[in-house]
Design a protein around this motif. Structure first.
Motif, mmCIF file in Angstrom:
data_model
loop_
_atom_site.group_PDB
_atom_site.id
_atom_site.type_symbol
_atom_site.label_atom_id
_atom_site.label_comp_id
_atom_site.label_asym_id
_atom_site.label_seq_id
_atom_site.Cartn_x
_atom_site.Cartn_y
_atom_site.Cartn_z
ATOM 1 N N PHE A 106 0.810 -1.219 0.117
ATOM 2 C CA PHE A 106 -0.064 -0.144 -0.113
ATOM 3 C C PHE A 106 0.962 1.234 0.026
ATOM 4 C CE2 PHE A 106 -2.417 -3.346 1.986
ATOM 5 C CZ PHE A 106 -3.614 -3.235 1.381
ATOM 6 N N ARG A 107 0.403 2.224 -0.512
ATOM 7 C CA ARG A 107 1.467 3.542 -0.962
ATOM 8 C C ARG A 107 0.222 4.778 -0.104
ATOM 9 N NH1 ARG A 107 1.587 8.122 -3.932
ATOM 10 N NH2 ARG A 107 3.873 8.944 -3.883
ATOM 11 N N LEU A 108 0.695 5.541 0.668
ATOM 12 C CA LEU A 108 0.179 6.599 1.196
ATOM 13 C C LEU A 108 -0.110 7.664 -0.054
ATOM 14 C CD1 LEU A 108 -1.445 7.864 3.698
ATOM 15 C CD2 LEU A 108 0.779 8.852 4.405
ATOM 16 N N ASP A 109 -1.049 7.860 -0.551
ATOM 17 C CA ASP A 109 -1.075 8.853 -1.734
ATOM 18 C C ASP A 109 -1.041 10.305 -1.109
ATOM 19 O OD1 ASP A 109 -0.798 6.831 -3.627
ATOM 20 O OD2 ASP A 109 -2.713 6.773 -4.171
ATOM 21 N N GLU A 110 -1.043 11.081 -2.334
ATOM 22 C CA GLU A 110 -0.962 12.630 -1.879
ATOM 23 C C GLU A 110 -2.122 13.134 -1.227
ATOM 24 O OE1 GLU A 110 -0.106 11.084 -4.700
ATOM 25 O OE2 GLU A 110 2.167 11.672 -4.460
ATOM 26 N N ASP A 111 -3.331 12.565 -1.414
ATOM 27 C CA ASP A 111 -4.550 12.672 -0.645
ATOM 28 C C ASP A 111 -4.599 12.241 0.654
ATOM 29 O OD1 ASP A 111 -4.932 10.156 -1.446
ATOM 30 O OD2 ASP A 111 -7.054 10.660 -2.541
ATOM 31 N N ARG A 112 -3.476 11.534 1.106
ATOM 32 C CA ARG A 112 -3.499 10.903 2.260
ATOM 33 C C ARG A 112 -4.320 9.757 2.604
ATOM 34 N NH1 ARG A 112 0.496 12.329 5.334
ATOM 35 N NH2 ARG A 112 -0.816 12.072 7.309
ATOM 36 N N THR A 113 -4.569 9.040 1.363
ATOM 37 C CA THR A 113 -5.100 7.726 1.437
ATOM 38 C C THR A 113 -4.246 6.498 1.189
ATOM 39 O OG1 THR A 113 -7.292 9.198 0.766
ATOM 40 C CG2 THR A 113 -7.088 6.742 0.353
ATOM 41 N N TRP A 114 -4.462 5.756 1.871
ATOM 42 C CA TRP A 114 -3.582 4.224 1.439
ATOM 43 C C TRP A 114 -4.237 3.537 0.425
ATOM 44 C CZ3 TRP A 114 0.854 3.537 3.737
ATOM 45 C CH2 TRP A 114 1.286 4.118 4.983
ATOM 46 N N ARG A 115 -3.645 3.167 -0.851
ATOM 47 C CA ARG A 115 -4.196 2.361 -1.823
ATOM 48 C C ARG A 115 -3.219 1.444 -2.105
ATOM 49 N NH1 ARG A 115 -5.801 7.816 -3.198
ATOM 50 N NH2 ARG A 115 -8.055 8.125 -3.128
ATOM 51 N N VAL A 116 -3.630 0.286 -2.808
ATOM 52 C CA VAL A 116 -2.740 -0.618 -3.139
ATOM 53 C C VAL A 116 -1.812 -0.185 -4.299
ATOM 54 C CG1 VAL A 116 -2.679 -3.023 -4.427
ATOM 55 C CG2 VAL A 116 -4.678 -2.304 -2.804
ATOM 56 N N SER A 117 -0.589 -0.408 -3.925
ATOM 57 C CA SER A 117 0.604 -0.107 -4.821
ATOM 58 C C SER A 117 1.220 -1.249 -5.577
ATOM 59 C CB SER A 117 1.407 0.843 -4.294
ATOM 60 O OG SER A 117 1.987 0.102 -3.248
ATOM 61 N N GLY A 118 0.954 -2.367 -5.073
ATOM 62 C CA GLY A 118 1.613 -3.608 -5.636
ATOM 63 C C GLY A 118 0.927 -4.947 -5.087
ATOM 64 N N TYR A 119 1.276 -6.253 -5.928
ATOM 65 C CA TYR A 119 1.053 -7.372 -5.358
ATOM 66 C C TYR A 119 2.017 -8.210 -6.041
ATOM 67 C CZ TYR A 119 -0.810 -12.153 -4.990
ATOM 68 O OH TYR A 119 -1.067 -13.434 -5.071
ATOM 69 N N SER A 120 2.484 -9.278 -5.296
ATOM 70 C CA SER A 120 3.467 -10.054 -5.863
ATOM 71 C C SER A 120 3.693 -11.433 -5.112
ATOM 72 C CB SER A 120 5.002 -9.552 -6.127
ATOM 73 O OG SER A 120 5.531 -9.435 -4.888
ATOM 74 N N VAL A 121 4.179 -12.548 -5.749
ATOM 75 C CA VAL A 121 4.243 -13.765 -4.929
ATOM 76 C C VAL A 121 5.766 -14.222 -5.615
ATOM 77 C CG1 VAL A 121 1.762 -14.467 -4.951
ATOM 78 C CG2 VAL A 121 3.078 -15.159 -6.880
ATOM 79 N N ARG A 122 6.503 -14.778 -4.547
ATOM 80 C CA ARG A 122 7.864 -14.944 -4.831
ATOM 81 C C ARG A 122 7.940 -16.439 -3.803
ATOM 82 N NH1 ARG A 122 10.423 -9.291 -4.240
ATOM 83 N NH2 ARG A 122 9.578 -8.315 -6.103
#
Length: 164
Positions: free
Chosen positions: A148-164
């Motif tokens: 998750f990334r804290l976007d400029e509007d101060r909202t957490w949003r998904v920023s990635g998904y991975s499996v390793r």
């Protein structure tokens, strides 16, 4: 205080967004090691860990239900700039074809990081939620990661998904 809680309403979770809790700029590693967290700060971190873990679980449930396109739709602009919707969906389908369905997810591990302009990752504050996951076609657990990334509007949003 609403600003201190990471309120995860069903409407916000459907869009994978939640108001950020009162976030201090990341301190240098040496300073963070010298000053232990207060009991109140520890409780705040534990609450955020639980809330971000729950949000990551909802993302994984959508991925498990073949709703990856909806995950991308609600994602951070940084993720959308890095990977297109069709590519994101097809990569997840390829991963699931190779691994099979998840058969077990253990407790998540939450970590935080901050990147500055010029780093390999877009600048910002990130929370990563990693799950040791066993899949039908993979007998040993592997790491399944929702970021998750804290976007400029101060909202957490998904920023990635991975499996390793």
């Amino acid at each position: 205080m609403r600003a201190v809680r990471l309120a995860l309403s069903p409407v916000l979770l459907a869009a994978f967004a939640a108001p950020a809790f009162a976030q201090q700029p990341a301190a240098p590693a040496a300073a963070a090691q010298q000053e232990p967290l207060t009991a109140e700060q520890q409780a705040q971190v534990a609450r955020q860990d639980a809330e971000m873990g729950a949000a990551a679980q909802q993302v994984l449930q959508m991925i498990d239900a073949n709703r990856a396109a909806e995950v991308w739709d609600g994602a951070s602009q940084t993720m959308k700039a890095a990977v297109g919707r069709d590519e994101f969906v097809s990569q997840l389908q390829a991963d699931r074809t190779r691994l099979g369905a998840p058969s077990r997810r253990d407790a998540p591990v939450v970590s935080r990081s901050q990147f500055r302009e010029g780093d390999a990752v877009p600048a910002g504050i990130y929370v990563n939620v990693a799950f040791p996951t066993t899949f039908a076609l993979q007998p040993e657990p592997i790491r399944e990661l929702v970021s998750f990334r804290l976007d400029e509007d101060r909202t957490w949003r998904v920023s990635g998904y991975s499996v390793r």
